[in-house]
Design a protein around this motif. Structure first.
Motif, PDB file in Angstrom:
ATOM      1  N   LEU A  66       3.076   0.990  -3.900  1.00 21.12           N
ATOM      2  CA  LEU A  66       2.347   1.034  -5.169  1.00 21.12           C
ATOM      3  C   LEU A  66       1.073   1.848  -5.003  1.00 21.12           C
ATOM      4  O   LEU A  66       0.394   1.770  -3.972  1.00 21.12           O
ATOM      5  N   ASP A  67       0.746   2.634  -6.039  1.00 20.30           N
ATOM      6  CA  ASP A  67      -0.501   3.397  -5.971  1.00 20.30           C
ATOM      7  C   ASP A  67      -1.655   2.530  -6.430  1.00 20.30           C
ATOM      8  O   ASP A  67      -1.489   1.336  -6.718  1.00 20.30           O
ATOM      9  N   ALA A  68      -2.835   3.133  -6.556  1.00 16.80           N
ATOM     10  CA  ALA A  68      -4.037   2.373  -6.911  1.00 16.80           C
ATOM     11  C   ALA A  68      -3.918   1.725  -8.276  1.00 16.80           C
ATOM     12  O   ALA A  68      -4.502   0.655  -8.533  1.00 16.80           O
ATOM     13  N   ALA A  69      -3.133   2.343  -9.186  1.00 17.88           N
ATOM     14  CA  ALA A  69      -2.982   1.797 -10.543  1.00 17.88           C
ATOM     15  C   ALA A  69      -1.864   0.770 -10.615  1.00 17.88           C
ATOM     16  O   ALA A  69      -1.588   0.232 -11.693  1.00 17.88           O
ATOM     17  N   THR A 123       5.418   4.190  -6.277  1.00 18.64           N
ATOM     18  CA  THR A 123       5.364   5.506  -5.651  1.00 18.64           C
ATOM     19  C   THR A 123       6.783   6.079  -5.570  1.00 18.64           C
ATOM     20  O   THR A 123       7.771   5.353  -5.693  1.00 18.64           O
ATOM     21  N   ALA A 149       0.815  -1.212   0.000  1.00 20.08           N
ATOM     22  CA  ALA A 149       0.000   0.000   0.000  1.00 20.08           C
ATOM     23  C   ALA A 149       0.848   1.262   0.000  1.00 20.08           C
ATOM     24  O   ALA A 149       0.399   2.319  -0.456  1.00 20.08           O
ATOM     25  N   VAL A 150       2.071   1.170   0.474  1.00 24.33           N
ATOM     26  CA  VAL A 150       2.966   2.327   0.496  1.00 24.33           C
ATOM     27  C   VAL A 150       3.779   2.409  -0.790  1.00 24.33           C
ATOM     28  O   VAL A 150       4.037   3.491  -1.322  1.00 24.33           O
ATOM     29  N   ASN A 169       1.321   1.440  -9.976  1.00 21.79           N
ATOM     30  CA  ASN A 169       2.593   2.069 -10.323  1.00 21.79           C
ATOM     31  C   ASN A 169       3.405   2.357  -9.053  1.00 21.79           C
ATOM     32  O   ASN A 169       2.858   2.563  -7.971  1.00 21.79           O
TER      33      ASN A 169
END
Length: 759
Positions: free
Chosen positions: A83-86, A90, A80-81, A88
């Motif tokens: 990778l973003d929602a898509a 961070t 969750a830290v 990709n």
């Protein structure tokens, strides 16, 4: 696959001899550990350490040219830290990957691993194994950094740097050469202390056949140094060669002559020579009139010679020298050593002759001018405290001398007692007087020994002379104890004075710091009480010593009116607080705890277990001479099948009584008329039957039989706890049952606190 062996050598100026073996082992050991940790040395690799006066070296078998690559899995961050929602990466993830030497393309290869309720990203990679040059460079730096150097020397480099003469390095001694050979290959990129690795070293300063010695391979190092350099590189081999030559020289002389045994001297001489050559020398027989301890010490300490003892233990006028050269004609070397030792022996004879012109008694006053400790006064004041403590010990030990010796009537016993008390007091008074003699001033190691000689010269009783000589014993672990009771008393008084005095001024040991050797003094007192089976209470002795200090401190404070202003200022600062402290239980508690710790350690060395020792120590045994028999009894009891149940019951009884005694002591009296349950009647009957027998065995000193007699109580004790309610509602029943348990508890714990054996 077999790999070549590795040889690393640091060639330096003469290393400190007393530290050489430790330096050699440390240098080679750290190199070996570091190479193994980096995967360069095979798991089965073997280490050989070399250490001579001018070199530290290590030979390691099976060393790879490069360590194997290693797979590394690096935990990054929660999904969750990272990778973003898509899906990709961070910025935080990209920054972490960059720090690991990866880029954005590595995102696709990251693993997701469940971690509780979340998932975590892991990055897998392969780390290239270090090359030998890289790994050895790191290992060499670590080995140099971790050397147990007694004193660092700072010096300037004369070559191999940008500014010769201006660049400084620090090492135990200036280093002049570095060898690093992997098989036959020179590891040219390895550097240390401003030196670049090569394959040349140097042999003996005067007897090398070739200089420099070009080492052709790692495996030929020791042989080339021996053959071309005239150097035995191995410390152990050189030491063994010295021992062989010493024994051979003594055997050639015949008559049962033998070199003195001294491992420390042997190690030091091994560190001073590169190729030993033992020679026989001698001195004039007239010097043998001097106590042989003086002659032996001056030869060993000052000249590093090996004195020779005759078959009867007396010193010979011949001695052995370990030379570092092997000339065809050794006469000049022999004569030179004989010429050098003669003034040393003459000094010892002069000191001995001069010292005998004054009696020990005439030197007592001089002790008042020697400071012992700024808070404990002079050696003269210390002597008076030792005398007082020795008197208290002697009066206890010699109290029944006539009564316990059937060959003496009461009058003879009184005479013998007075004689021994007089010997103790004289020995305590004179024990420290040799500190102000010329001989002990030159050789402090002879304190006590010279006092014994001078006492004999003064015509004092042999008990006094022996006590003065022996009162420092035991000087080290395993040393012999004083030979008779007078010596034992003075030795014990001397050690108790030091122990108690240092604790009173809050100067006890701390960690590794023990400047007054209090641990050794404590062990000495314990050994004397146990091994000589002295019927004395250690804790009464401590109390007596504390009382002596109380009296001394109060005298100090009470005599302030006669002191000068500077002296009065010192007393006002120090002594009042000490009088307060010594009058409390603080000092006694600290000393007793300290002594118990030393006692437990001593008993462990005798082979007794922790539970056995704890059970006896918790029993508050006053006389330490009883300890071994009590421990043997506890061990025998613990082996009985009844032991676990009785130990557990004893612990339960102790807990019941502890709660009951909150309201006051439990009365062990039992009223048979109040016994109602069959189980409590049976337990009472068993106590009535077996406790008198066990007590008689205890009083006779048969502790093993006493405990084994009480083992029969297991069945009635078990039945009591199964069937009887101790805390009955009726007060008279409750107190009667508590009294029954009190009787049981007292009977069971006379030898030791058996509850400590419970699981």
């Amino acid at each position: 696959m077999t790999h070549p062996n590795l040889l690393v050598e640091l060639f330096v100026e003469e290393l400190p001899p007393k530290a050489l073996q430790k330096l050699g082992d440390a240098f080679a050991g750290v190199l070996f550990e570091q190479l193994q940790a980096q995967g360069l040395a095979a798991p089965g690799a073997r280490l050989t350490a070399f250490a001579s006066p001018r070199r530290l070296a290590a030979h390691i078998t099976e060393v790879a040219p490069q360590a194997a690559d290693k797979a590394v899995s690096q935990k990054l961050m929660p999904v969750a830290v990272g990778l973003d929602a898509a899906g990709n990466a961070t910025p935080a993830l990209l920054k972490k990957l960059t720090a690991l030497g990866a880029d954005a393309s590595a995102v696709a290869t990251l693993r997701r691993v469940p971690d509780g309720k979340a998932e975590v990203l892991f990055h897998d990679s392969t780390v290239r194994g270090a090359t030998l040059s890289e790994g050895l460079q790191k290992a060499l730096q670590e080995a140099i950094a971790k050397l147990p150097i007694p004193k660092v020397m700072r010096y300037q480099l004369t070559s191999g740097c940008e500014q010769p003469g201006w660049t400084s390095v620090s090492f135990v001694r200036p280093a002049h050469g570095l060898v690093a050979l992997h098989g036959t290959e020179v590891l040219l990129s390895v550097k240390a202390l401003g030196l670049t690795a090569g394959n040349t070293t140097h042999g003996h300063r005067f007897e090398a056949a070739v200089d420099p010695v070009v080492v052709t391979s790692a495996d030929s190092y020791a042989q080339q140094l021996a053959e071309q350099g005239a150097v035995i590189a191995s410390f152990a081999e050189r030491r063994a060669e010295i021992v062989r030559q010493l024994q051979a020289a003594a055997e050639r002389m015949g008559g049962g002559v033998r070199p003195i045994e001294d491992d420390a001297l042997l190690d030091e001489v091994t560190a001073l020579v590169e190729r030993p050559n033992v020679l026989v020398c001698e001195f004039e027989k007239e010097f043998l009139d001097v106590p042989q301890e003086c002659l032996i010490l001056t030869m060993k300490a000052n000249q590093k010679y090996f004195p020779l003892l005759q078959a009867d233990g007396r010193l010979s006028h011949q001695f052995l020298v370990v030379s570092n050269i092997t000339p065809a004609d050794a006469s000049a070397v022999v004569q030179g050593n004989e010429r050098v030792v003669r003034p040393r022996l003459a000094d010892a004879k002069f000191f001995f002759d001069q010292d005998r012109k004054k009696t020990l008694l005439s030197r007592v006053e001089g002790l008042g001018k020697v400071v012992y400790h700024n808070k404990l006064g002079t050696q003269g004041e210390r002597v008076e405290r030792v005398r007082a403590i020795a008197k208290a010990i002697a009066e206890q030990l010699f109290a029944g001398i006539g009564a316990h010796n059937s060959e003496l009537d009461s009058a003879e016993g009184e005479i013998a007692r007075d004689y021994l008390l007089s010997c103790v007091d004289t020995a305590a008074l004179l024990a420290k007087t040799d500190l102000v003699t010329d001989m002990v001033g030159e050789f402090p190691e002879l304190q006590g020994i010279m006092g014994g000689y001078y006492a004999a010269n003064d015509g004092l009783a042999h008990e006094v002379a022996h006590a003065i000589e022996d009162h420092y014993k035991p000087r080290f672990a395993g040393d012999e104890l004083p030979r008779d009771n007078v010596g034992l008393i003075v030795a014990m008084a001397d050690k108790l004075e030091t122990l108690v005095g240092m604790f009173v001024i809050d100067n006890g040991p701390s960690g590794d710091r023990d400047p007054f050797a209090l641990r050794r003094h404590a062990l000495g007192v314990i050994r004397m009480l146990i091994e000589k089976r002295l019927p004395l209470s250690l804790y009464s002795l401590l109390t007596d010593a504390l009382n002596v200090f109380r009296k001394w401190f109060k005298q100090k404070v009470g005599s302030m009116a006669s002191l000068s202003q500077p002296e009065r200022a010192v007393v006002e600062v120090f002594y009042p607080s000490y009088v307060t402290q010594i009058s409390s239980v603080i000092s006694y508690s600290a000393i007793r705890s300290f002594m118990n710790d030393r006692l437990a350690g001593y008993l462990r060395e005798l082979g007794f277990g922790a539970k056995e020792i704890d059970s006896v120590l918790q029993g508050e045994v006053e006389r330490l001479d009883e300890m071994p028999r009590r421990l043997a009894a506890v061990r025998a009891f613990a082996a009985l099948p009844e032991s676990p149940a009785l130990a557990a019951a004893n612990k339960r009884v102790g807990n019941i009584l502890k709660k009951a005694e909150v309201a006051g002591p439990v009365d062990p009296h039992v009223n048979p008329g109040l016994l109602q349950e069959e189980a409590e009647k049976n337990l009472y009957a068993a106590l009535q039957r077996f406790v008198p027998e066990a007590d008689a065995q205890f009083d006779a000193g048969d502790y093993t039989a006493s405990l084994q007699t009480l083992a029969v109580l297991r069945a009635p004790v078990d039945a009591f706890f199964d069937d009887v309610m101790v805390n009955a509602e009726a007060l008279d029943l409750r107190l009667n049952r508590q009294g029954l348990l009190k009787r049981l508890h007292v009977a069971m714990n006379r030898v030791a606190d058996l509850s400590r054996l419970a699981a």
